[in-house]
Design a protein around this motif. Structure first.
Motif: not given
Length: 329
Positions: A140, A142-144, A147-148, A150, A193-194, A198
């Motif tokens: 993924r 785009k994560r929150n 994780g931004k 990424r 990640g979020d 990960s």
């Protein structure tokens, strides 16, 4: 004896005591309301656990609680924070766990189950000459929360020579694409990640692809037993997004170092492969070795709590320390 029980490495979802175990539980929830600890069943289980003499004797300090998802049991965590928690990571930003709920001296990080097949010794030797990609990532984009990073990395690395970055997909085709990409690459990007951890990290390890970890808040499984510097590269988020910095850094790693790290990955992959029955030096074995290292401290806290009287001095833990909050400047 407590140490004897640990050596036997019985089921993780249990308590352990110097006398016979009086309570044993594995709190597993299969629906959304119970998953967060908000359902009636979760509250009933909480009451049952806290009513047990074994829990009351130690206030839960010698109990082990699998909480292997950052959303698990959020509404009841404060009542069970003395127990040893088995966690996927240990976010210290306050996004997932509140101050005083988790800390390294009490709890234990476990590895994710790899999503790809292990690349054994024969596979590693065969793939040696096929690793033409410098840096690979599939997941993924785009994560929150943390994780931004990424998407920032995607913008920095997009179109660069020797770099493959792909949006991940579920199912057998997605798994096969990730596995093939990792086995054709020298380095595998492992950003947050979020949460700080990960699954990409453990996929890379068992694929013989040197992880490049970009996750400033990450805590790692079994770090009391493993030196991750032998199998992974660690890069700060600030450095990773500087124009051209990350690729220049990876290209500067000497071929002898790459060979050494890949050989180390082959030797270390067994530490991250769950099995039934459990194997010596596998993650189940390492879990109990790490818990065994906590026994003396657990006994100290139990005995201290049992002899305390009114106005006894409180023992400072992470609960009374300033939490590390990451802010955007």
């Amino acid at each position: 004896m407590l140490s004897g029980f640990i050596i036997k490495r019985m089921q993780i979802c249990s308590t352990f005591h110097s006398s016979q175990p009086l309570a044993s539980f594995c709190w597993r929830n299969n629906n959304a309301s119970n998953f967060t600890g908000c359902g009636r069943r979760s509250k009933e289980v909480l009451k049952w656990v806290k009513d047990q003499p074994a829990w009351q004797r130690s206030e839960g300090r010698d109990h082990i609680l699998p909480v292997h998802h950052p959303w698990s049991f959020k509404s009841v965590r404060r009542f069970m924070k003395n127990a040893i928690w088995l966690l996927p990571d240990m976010d210290s930003t306050g996004n997932w766990y509140k101050p005083g709920e988790v800390w390294l001296e009490k709890d234990l990080i476990l590895p994710y189950v790899p999503n790809v097949e292990v690349c054994d010794g024969q596979c590693l030797q065969k793939s040696e000459h096929h690793r033409k990609t410098l840096l690979f990532f599939r997941g993924r984009l785009k994560r929150n929360a943390g994780g931004k990073i990424r998407w920032k990395l995607v913008e920095e690395l997009r179109g660069a020579e020797g770099v493959v970055i792909e949006e991940g997909t579920a199912g057998d085709k997605g798994k096969a694409a990730a596995q093939d990409g990792m086995r054709r690459s020298i380095f595998c990007l492992s950003p947050a990640g979020d949460t700080p951890s990960s699954a990409r990290l453990f996929d890379a390890i068992v694929s013989g692809c040197i992880p490049v970890i970009v996750s400033d808040e990450l805590e790692l499984p079994f770090e009391g037993l493993l030196d991750y510097r032998k199998i992974a590269l660690f890069v700060s988020s600030d450095d990773a997004v500087k124009p051209g910095w990350l690729l220049a850094f990876l290209k500067s790693v000497e071929s002898s170092k790459i060979k050494e790290m890949r050989e180390n990955l082959g030797r270390h992959s067994k530490h991250f492969l769950y099995s039934s029955p459990a194997q010596l030096l596998g993650p189940e074995d390492f879990t109990w070795r790490m818990i065994a290292g906590k026994v003396v401290n657990i006994k100290m806290h139990i005995r201290r709590s049992q002899r305390m009287v009114k106005n006894s001095r409180a023992l400072c833990t992470c609960e009374c320390q300033t939490v590390n909050i990451t802010t955007n400047l």
